[in-house]
Write a protein that holds these residues in place. Structure first.
Motif: not given
Length: 122
Positions: A1-23
């Protein structure tokens, strides 16, 4: 069974950074990418990577502010986003396909994750 699981989202202020992951699990893919969908808008392409060779593709709206990468051993793709803007607010979806073809159209992808919310406050 194929699965794609995202993580790393959230609330951030303008100018900030985030890293999203997809396993990914269940199989290997020829390409993986990220799309996003803001309320009331169509799902749009953000970035993609060819698994073999590592060629990268970006939407003009995020080019220069985002970087897509992959970890072959973990079958995981990442999206590093910086200098975030309120207009980057959306649900971000991981996508994958077993064939190469195009990269920018959502119809070019077979599999989708459930999405992760990114909210950028001003």
């Amino acid at each position: 069974q194929v699965q794609l699981v995202e993580s790393g989202g959230g609330l951030v202020q303008a100018g900030g950074s985030l890293r999203l992951s997809c396993a990914a699990s269940g199989r290997t893919f020829s390409k993986m990418g990220w799309f996003r969908q803001a309320p009331g808008k169509e799902r749009e392409f953000v970035a993609a990577i060819r698994w073999s060779g590592g060629s990268k593709y970006y939407a003009s709206s995020v080019k220069g502010r985002s970087s897509i990468s992959r970890d072959n051993a973990k079958n995981t793709v990442y999206l590093q986003m910086s200098s975030l803007k309120p207009e980057d607010t959306a649900v971000y979806y991981c996508a994958a396909a077993s064939y190469s073809g195009g990269f920018y159209n959502r119809n070019e992808y077979d599999y989708w994750g459930q999405g992760t919310q990114v909210t950028v406050s001003s």
